[in-house]
Scaffold this active site. Structure first.
Site, short mmCIF file in Angstrom:
data_model
loop_
_atom_site.label_atom_id
_atom_site.label_comp_id
_atom_site.label_asym_id
_atom_site.label_seq_id
_atom_site.Cartn_x
_atom_site.Cartn_y
_atom_site.Cartn_z
N HIS A 145 -7.07 -7.49 -1.16
CA HIS A 145 -6.77 -6.47 -2.17
C HIS A 145 -7.34 -6.78 -3.56
O HIS A 145 -6.90 -6.19 -4.55
CB HIS A 145 -5.25 -6.27 -2.32
N GLY A 194 -10.59 -3.87 1.92
CA GLY A 194 -9.77 -3.35 3.00
C GLY A 194 -8.87 -2.22 2.56
O GLY A 194 -8.40 -1.44 3.40
N HIS A 195 -8.59 -2.10 1.28
CA HIS A 195 -7.75 -1.01 0.76
C HIS A 195 -8.54 -0.24 -0.30
O HIS A 195 -8.70 -0.71 -1.42
CB HIS A 195 -6.46 -1.55 0.15
N HIS A 255 -4.51 3.86 8.18
CA HIS A 255 -3.49 3.70 7.15
C HIS A 255 -3.55 4.89 6.20
O HIS A 255 -4.59 5.19 5.61
CB HIS A 255 -3.73 2.39 6.40
N GLU A 307 1.77 1.96 9.14
CA GLU A 307 1.82 2.91 8.02
C GLU A 307 0.70 3.96 8.12
O GLU A 307 0.13 4.37 7.11
CB GLU A 307 1.73 2.18 6.68
N GLU A 323 5.08 7.77 3.71
CA GLU A 323 5.23 6.88 2.56
C GLU A 323 5.07 7.64 1.25
O GLU A 323 4.22 8.52 1.11
CB GLU A 323 4.19 5.76 2.64
N CYS A 325 3.80 6.62 -1.48
CA CYS A 325 2.45 6.43 -2.01
C CYS A 325 1.45 7.36 -1.33
O CYS A 325 0.48 7.79 -1.96
CB CYS A 325 2.00 4.98 -1.86
N CYS A 406 4.99 -0.82 -4.28
CA CYS A 406 3.90 0.04 -4.75
C CYS A 406 4.39 1.43 -5.11
O CYS A 406 3.82 2.09 -5.98
CB CYS A 406 2.81 0.13 -3.68
N CYS A 407 5.47 1.90 -4.45
CA CYS A 407 5.89 3.30 -4.63
C CYS A 407 6.54 3.58 -5.99
O CYS A 407 6.24 4.60 -6.60
CB CYS A 407 6.80 3.71 -3.48
#
Length: 650
Positions: A145, A194-195, A255, A307, A323, A325, A406-407
């Site tokens: 990340h 990856g994100h 995801h 997710e 989610e 997010c 994160c949310c």
């Protein structure tokens, strides 16, 4: 696409071209109603709550630990914890730009002073990698990340620049972006994160600074994606969207948050480079995803384990991950597509998601949150401790903080910037996309000033009145979105002459020379109605839901007599839902209480006779889904089993 001549600088998304020009926080002010209450709670409670928790659990302390050489021993939080500090800074910047507490500038400066010394000479900034005793830089692109964290840092820097002028935070962000370009540009590391997240951030930085290299790097990341540069994992490369190139994909997969962030970044790149094929590819993916992989609430993601999106029509309500997010990311994507194309269907999905996912996450006091948003809670939950992180995303009630939080910060930055998602302009006039009490002041393409005042009790009521405060002396067009949910009923538009005409879902327009004091009124049908699902959604066959305006409703056990849970509810679709007090809806039905054989040792072969519905018909009270679980532990369900025409349970 049309070139945009930006008039506002206080914008989370500021495309240089597109069908519509967004109006910023300095042009739109939300003044009352549903969203104003939530934004007030966000500014006065949620921002402090997030900062206090990140200090308590040590995430902010990671930056001094990195400077002092003890981060390998003392670091706290997951590998992406830095990003939540940056999202908080972004939220603070937008709140400050909206005229919230002036002390926010001082708080931003203090946090920035904590972060700045941790940035290395070449611009690298991360507390989880690259220090003595830690893994080397960029040694784990799949899960590390690092670029994701830069994305949120850059967005925070852009927010500060646009809301308050370039400050130290913006300079830190720009040095990090320069480092990314030098490290991952041509001749550098030929990989992706990856994100996804860095893509949309770099485009926004290019827009804010005029530096082409940031746009070029974002385009390079989008192009690289899908060529299997990331290692395969148990979920497959689709988890990272690294299985198929972006322009070749047909649906969002893997995801959910990653997929939506990537799609948003791809739209940004397509708009700025004029790549119509790339834009069309994302539009097709959005269409397929909305048609086959999206919950009634607008939520996305039906797999808990990864997710992720499920297969087409795999949308089990009791296993909805949805989610928060992903809801935020869906709004980001829909807004960008709306600006690029002008198609109101994107504003429709943004509205649905804002009211039924984003607004559902925070508690009424703004100090507890849902991470995942189920549509069916079978067991009454337990109140999470107020002084400990929740270890699970699937908390049974809103939790004050999570091991992965994160949310909360994503909700905070979305609510802080929300006025910038209300209205747009083009060469012909002004467009209203989301309805709230608001004051709007901008200038048209002619350079002439226009001012509007919007008054509405939406979503409780369906009347939206727009009063002209200032207008040029030439014709222009006022456009109001007529939501897709009005289909099957009749919406009405009343022009300044008092002429009332029906309007279909899409856009209603009034073009004329407006005068100060003129009013245009949109009347939306707010009668509650039954909603069914495509029969291919296996998990909800034999059930119905209720929607009123943009709001999805649910049954909650606290409203049922006798202490029953919601699984005994059966509703009668032969009669229509009715409005109840305090924004509730009342539906006819019964409570199908299990009969004497419900304790049988084998659960199959049971017949209707084994259930003994209550002798008297019940009036079942439903509440807005976004409000559930604010009255203590409860069971809840959106999709409600129906009774047969003869009154027996189905």
């Amino acid at each position: 696409m049309r070139e945009n001549t930006a008039r506002s600088s206080v914008l989370p998304v500021a495309p240089s071209r597109g069908r519509l020009r967004p109006l910023g926080l300095d042009e739109v002010r939300i003044t009352g109603g549903f969203w104003d209450r939530r934004r007030e709670v966000n500014a006065t409670a949620t921002l402090d709550h997030c900062r206090d928790w990140m200090e308590r659990v040590g995430w902010i302390g990671n930056f001094p630990a990195a400077v002092e050489g003890r981060v390998h021993r003392d670091r706290r939080g997951r590998e992406f914890a830095d990003s939540d500090v940056y999202k908080l800074l972004e939220a603070m910047a937008w709140a400050a730009g909206s005229g919230a507490d002036p002390a926010l500038d001082t708080q931003i400066a203090a946090l920035t002073e904590t972060i700045a010394p941790a940035q290395e000479a070449d611009g690298y900034l991360n507390t989880a990698f690259g220090h003595p005793g830690q893994q080397p830089r960029y040694s784990d692109l799949e899960w590390g990340h690092e670029l994701y964290c830069y994305g949120h840092l850059i967005q925070a820097g852009v927010a500060q620049t646009r809301a308050r002028g370039e400050g130290e935070l913006a300079k830190i962000a720009r040095r990090a972006a320069d480092h990314v370009c030098a490290t991952f540009g041509p001749g550098g590391i030929e990989g992706v994160c990856g994100h996804p997240e860095i893509e949309t951030a770099l485009v926004e930085l290019a827009r804010a600074t005029g530096e082409q290299r940031y746009l070029d790097q974002a385009a390079l990341f989008v192009t690289r994606r899908g060529h299997r540069t990331l290692a395969d994992i148990e979920f497959g490369r689709a988890y990272f969207q690294d299985d198929v190139p972006v322009r070749d994909a047909t649906v969002l997969r893997g995801h959910a948050v990653r997929a939506l962030y990537l799609a948003a970044g791809a739209v940004d790149v397509a708009v700025e480079t004029g790549d119509e094929d790339l834009l069309a590819a994302v539009e097709r993916q959005w269409e397929a995803t909305v048609a086959r992989r999206t919950y009634l609430t607008g939520g996305m993601g039906s797999h808990h384990r990864d997710e992720s999106f499920g297969d087409d029509f795999v949308l089990p309500p009791d296993r909805a991950y949805s989610e928060t997010c992903a809801g935020v990311a869906s709004v980001m994507l829909s807004w960008r597509l709306l600006l690029a194309t002008g198609d109101p269907r994107y504003a429709d999905l943004a509205e649905r998601t804002l009211f039924n996912v984003v607004a559902t996450s925070p508690s009424d006091d703004g100090r507890a949150f849902f991470y995942a948003n189920t549509l069916h809670r079978r067991r009454r939950g337990t109140v999470p401790p107020l002084d400990a992180e929740s270890p699970r995303a699937e908390s049974s009630l809103r939790a004050p903080w999570f091991a992965v939080s994160c949310c909360p910060t994503n909700v905070a930055r979305t609510l802080a910037a929300l006025p910038a998602y209300v209205a747009t302009a083009d060469d012909d006039g002004i467009q209203l996309h989301q309805y709230a009490d608001a004051e709007i002041a901008t200038s048209l393409a002619s350079g002439r000033a226009v001012a509007l005042r919007v008054r509405t009790d939406y979503p409780s009521g369906g009347s939206v009145t727009v009063r002209i405060g200032r207008s040029p002396d030439h014709p222009w067009t006022l456009s109001l979105r007529v939501p897709a949910w009005t289909r099957g009923a009749t919406a009405w538009l009343v022009d300044p002459d008092g002429v009332r005409r029906p309007v279909a879902p899409g856009t209603a327009e009034v073009t004329r020379v407006f005068r100060s004091g003129d009013e245009v009124r949109l009347e939306l049908p707010m009668t509650p109605r039954w909603i069914g699902a495509d029969p291919r959604v296996d998990a909800v066959r034999g059930t119905l839901a209720v929607q009123r305006g943009p709001l999805v409703y649910c049954a909650e056990s606290v409203d049922l007599p006798g202490g029953h849970d919601v699984d005994v509810v059966r509703v009668d679709p032969s009669a229509e839902p009715e409005d109840g007090p305090d924004d509730t809806v009342v539906v006819p039905g019964e409570l199908a209480v299990p009969g004497p054989r419900h304790d049988a040792p084998w659960p199959y072969g049971t017949t209707d006779e084994d259930l003994a519905p209550s002798a008297d018909r019940e009036r079942i009270v439903l509440v807005p889904y976004h409000s559930w679980a604010n009255r203590g532990p409860s069971t809840m369900r959106v999709w409600l089993p129906t009774t047969r025409p003869d009154g027996r349970s189905s």
